[in-house]
Design an enzyme around this catalytic site. Sequence first.
Site, PDB file in Angstrom:
ATOM      1  N   ILE A 108      21.439-101.740  18.243  1.00 49.71           N
ATOM      2  CA  ILE A 108      20.139-101.540  17.619  1.00 49.71           C
ATOM      3  C   ILE A 108      19.603-102.641  16.856  1.00 49.71           C
ATOM      4  CG2 ILE A 108      21.458-100.757  15.499  1.00 49.71           C
ATOM      5  CD1 ILE A 108      19.252 -98.459  15.554  1.00 49.71           C
ATOM      6  N   ILE A 139      24.304-104.948  15.663  1.00 42.08           N
ATOM      7  CA  ILE A 139      23.265-105.135  15.226  1.00 42.08           C
ATOM      8  C   ILE A 139      22.663-106.438  15.644  1.00 42.08           C
ATOM      9  CG2 ILE A 139      21.993-105.653  12.924  1.00 42.08           C
ATOM     10  CD1 ILE A 139      23.423-102.916  13.072  1.00 42.08           C
ATOM     11  N   LYS A 140      21.454-105.916  16.536  1.00 39.73           N
ATOM     12  CA  LYS A 140      20.539-106.920  17.178  1.00 39.73           C
ATOM     13  C   LYS A 140      19.717-107.991  15.972  1.00 39.73           C
ATOM     14  CE  LYS A 140      18.975-106.610  21.172  1.00 39.73           C
ATOM     15  NZ  LYS A 140      18.062-105.727  22.416  1.00 39.73           N
ATOM     16  N   ILE A 141      19.962-109.241  15.763  1.00 41.07           N
ATOM     17  CA  ILE A 141      19.207-110.139  15.033  1.00 41.07           C
ATOM     18  C   ILE A 141      18.634-111.219  15.901  1.00 41.07           C
ATOM     19  CG2 ILE A 141      19.292-111.630  12.882  1.00 41.07           C
ATOM     20  CD1 ILE A 141      21.667-110.031  11.949  1.00 41.07           C
TER      21      ILE A 141
END
Length: 369
Positions: A108, A139-141
Amino acid sequence: MSDNLRRLSEQGVAIWLDDLSRDRLATGNLETLVRDKHVVGVTSNPTIFQKAISSSDRYREQIHGLAIRGASIDEALRMVTTYDVRWACDVLRPVYEASGHRDGRVSIEVDPRLAHDTEKTVAEARQLWWLVDRPNLFIKIPATRAGLPAITQALSEGISVNVTLIFSLQRYAEVMEAFLQGLEKARENGLDLAGIASVASFFVSRVDTEVDKRLDKIGTDEARALRGKAAIANARLAYQAYEKVFSSERWSRLEAAGARPQRPLWASTGVKDPAYRDTRYVEELVTSGVVNTMPESTLEAVADHGEITGDTVRPNYADARQVLGDLARIGIDYDDVVRVLEEEGVEKFVSSWNDLIASMKSELERLAE
């Protein structure tokens, strides 16, 4: 039909689905893809969520509940998207356990409007990690300049990260450095490195889209002969860089402490130019220890007529370097290409997020009574 996908998996490529929706979850479609099509992970992004939420009635009950208690648009968005991601994490939990926590992952993305703000990106990553509360979450960064220290900080706190929007070899080197620093800090913080995972999403087809446009403008025979070669060459050289970093003494020390490598993930593998074979960004990027996240149309195309012939990355480093050299010689500015792609990548996700905000605002108002 799934023999091609099985062969791909046996070559060491983890097959992930680049799509998520409540329809897919509620109908059991995701479970079917896991069972029958060797899917072992899922990625999402603002564009995927915008499409899912705006085209389905399955969100109505939840949005109605949020509306009658006066939830803000931002809160409603996060409640709806984290619900889907948590559900997908639970569907993929058996894969996560069976693979020794290597696969079975669901991603996400942080709010793309924060892509150039390190502190807010870290805060958002922490909140999403807490909200979803599943060990197989990513966690998409984004790999923007401001995203790099956020990646390091999140990893240092034990948050598993999918680094997204990587286009350039230089930025990929910086991403791997951010990963190593994050694990070193996590070790200093006394965390179990075996519980921290990461992938680096190197975008593929968009590179050809941008480079081919520039080649067409040049218009010579030499330029036309280079169409469709940049993206695969770029990705192959990224894997060569990965091999160098993850065979270093620095990495060996982290590995001895339980760390897992940050796997390269081939993203944007759907073919955008109909002149090209629809499976090319899968077939030409086969090697061990990578992820290929595909839209369902690409997944089905590979299952139907993919040609999986062994490692197509490591034997081709010299050719890949030649392609980038040839492009430079005829006037293609690599640094400008990847700069444009990163800027456009962030802009596209922000645009999708804004569309999602507009859709949610409309739904909250409509369902408030």
